[in-house]
Design a protein around this motif. Structure first.
Motif, PDB file in Angstrom:
ATOM      1  N   PHE A 180      56.121  59.715  37.803  1.00  0.00           N
ATOM      2  CA  PHE A 180      56.455  59.482  36.278  1.00  0.00           C
ATOM      3  C   PHE A 180      55.135  59.808  35.811  1.00  0.00           C
ATOM      4  N   LYS A 194      63.526  62.782  30.795  1.00  0.00           N
ATOM      5  CA  LYS A 194      63.967  61.122  30.670  1.00  0.00           C
ATOM      6  C   LYS A 194      65.437  61.170  31.036  1.00  0.00           C
ATOM      7  N   TRP A 196      66.344  60.864  34.140  1.00  0.00           N
ATOM      8  CA  TRP A 196      66.369  60.012  35.306  1.00  0.00           C
ATOM      9  C   TRP A 196      67.351  58.969  35.313  1.00  0.00           C
ATOM     10  N   PRO A 250      58.947  57.119  29.894  1.00  0.00           N
ATOM     11  CA  PRO A 250      58.500  57.763  31.117  1.00  0.00           C
ATOM     12  C   PRO A 250      59.271  59.046  31.199  1.00  0.00           C
ATOM     13  N   PRO A 286      59.176  53.206  36.701  1.00  0.00           N
ATOM     14  CA  PRO A 286      59.043  54.119  35.719  1.00  0.00           C
ATOM     15  C   PRO A 286      58.136  53.366  34.495  1.00  0.00           C
ATOM     16  N   LEU A 337      64.316  58.024  42.396  1.00  0.00           N
ATOM     17  CA  LEU A 337      63.392  57.290  42.004  1.00  0.00           C
ATOM     18  C   LEU A 337      62.551  56.986  43.314  1.00  0.00           C
ATOM     19  N   SER A 352      52.159  56.492  37.505  1.00  0.00           N
ATOM     20  CA  SER A 352      52.613  55.688  38.780  1.00  0.00           C
ATOM     21  C   SER A 352      52.270  56.671  40.083  1.00  0.00           C
ATOM     22  N   LEU A 376      60.227  61.482  34.489  1.00  0.00           N
ATOM     23  CA  LEU A 376      60.068  62.073  35.761  1.00  0.00           C
ATOM     24  C   LEU A 376      59.994  63.526  36.196  1.00  0.00           C
TER      25      LEU A 376
END
Length: 152
Positions: A151, A44, A46, A3, A68, A63, A73, A5
């Motif tokens: 994500f 990655k 995050w 995942p 994630p 978040l 998402s 972000l």
């Protein structure tokens, strides 16, 4: 792959469209072209950033209930006021203050994603993405823009 972000600067009208139809975010994000502007992709980093912010007791939740591990998402909207608050908070905290909490062994023991913290580039990876995020949020705040995060 894992995942990643990303944050995207959007208009108030786009925020309303995404709020009404979360699926609209996928097409909208693909169509956004803010060439020459700071980028809100923190890759990655995050979870490592989340770890450092929590350890430093910085109350910015990157978040915002995003999962994630859920694949594509659902997006989260940050209002212009929330973007401004996050930008001001993070801009006041240099990475050196967060780096005091960089603990590769503890991060590995606590399964902080991704598993790179005991490498030569883990620290630099976090610094680069933190500073990029601060630049992005500061820019979005100056434009009084909301932001969508998700994500990818």
């Amino acid at each position: 792959m894992g995942p990643v972000l990303a944050f995207h600067r959007i208009s108030e009208a786009d925020a309303a469209r995404i709020t009404a139809d979360a699926e609209a975010a996928f097409d909208l994000i693909e169509a956004i072209d803010h060439t020459g502007e700071p980028v809100g992709d923190i890759d990655k980093s995050w979870d490592g950033l989340r770890y450092l912010l929590a350890a430093a007791k910085v109350e910015v939740d990157l978040l915002r209930d995003l999962d994630p591990w859920a694949g594509d998402s659902e997006p989260r909207i940050w209002t212009a006021d929330e973007v401004s608050a996050a930008a001001h908070t993070l801009a006041a905290i240099p990475f050196t203050a967060l780096a005091e909490h960089f603990a590769p062994d503890d991060m590995d023991d606590n399964d902080v994603y991704p598993d790179i913290w005991d490498t030569d580039f883990g620290h630099e990876y976090l610094r680069e993405h933190y500073e990029g995020l601060v630049e992005f949020l500061t820019f979005a705040s100056a434009k009084n823009s909301p932001v969508v995060s998700r994500f990818e």
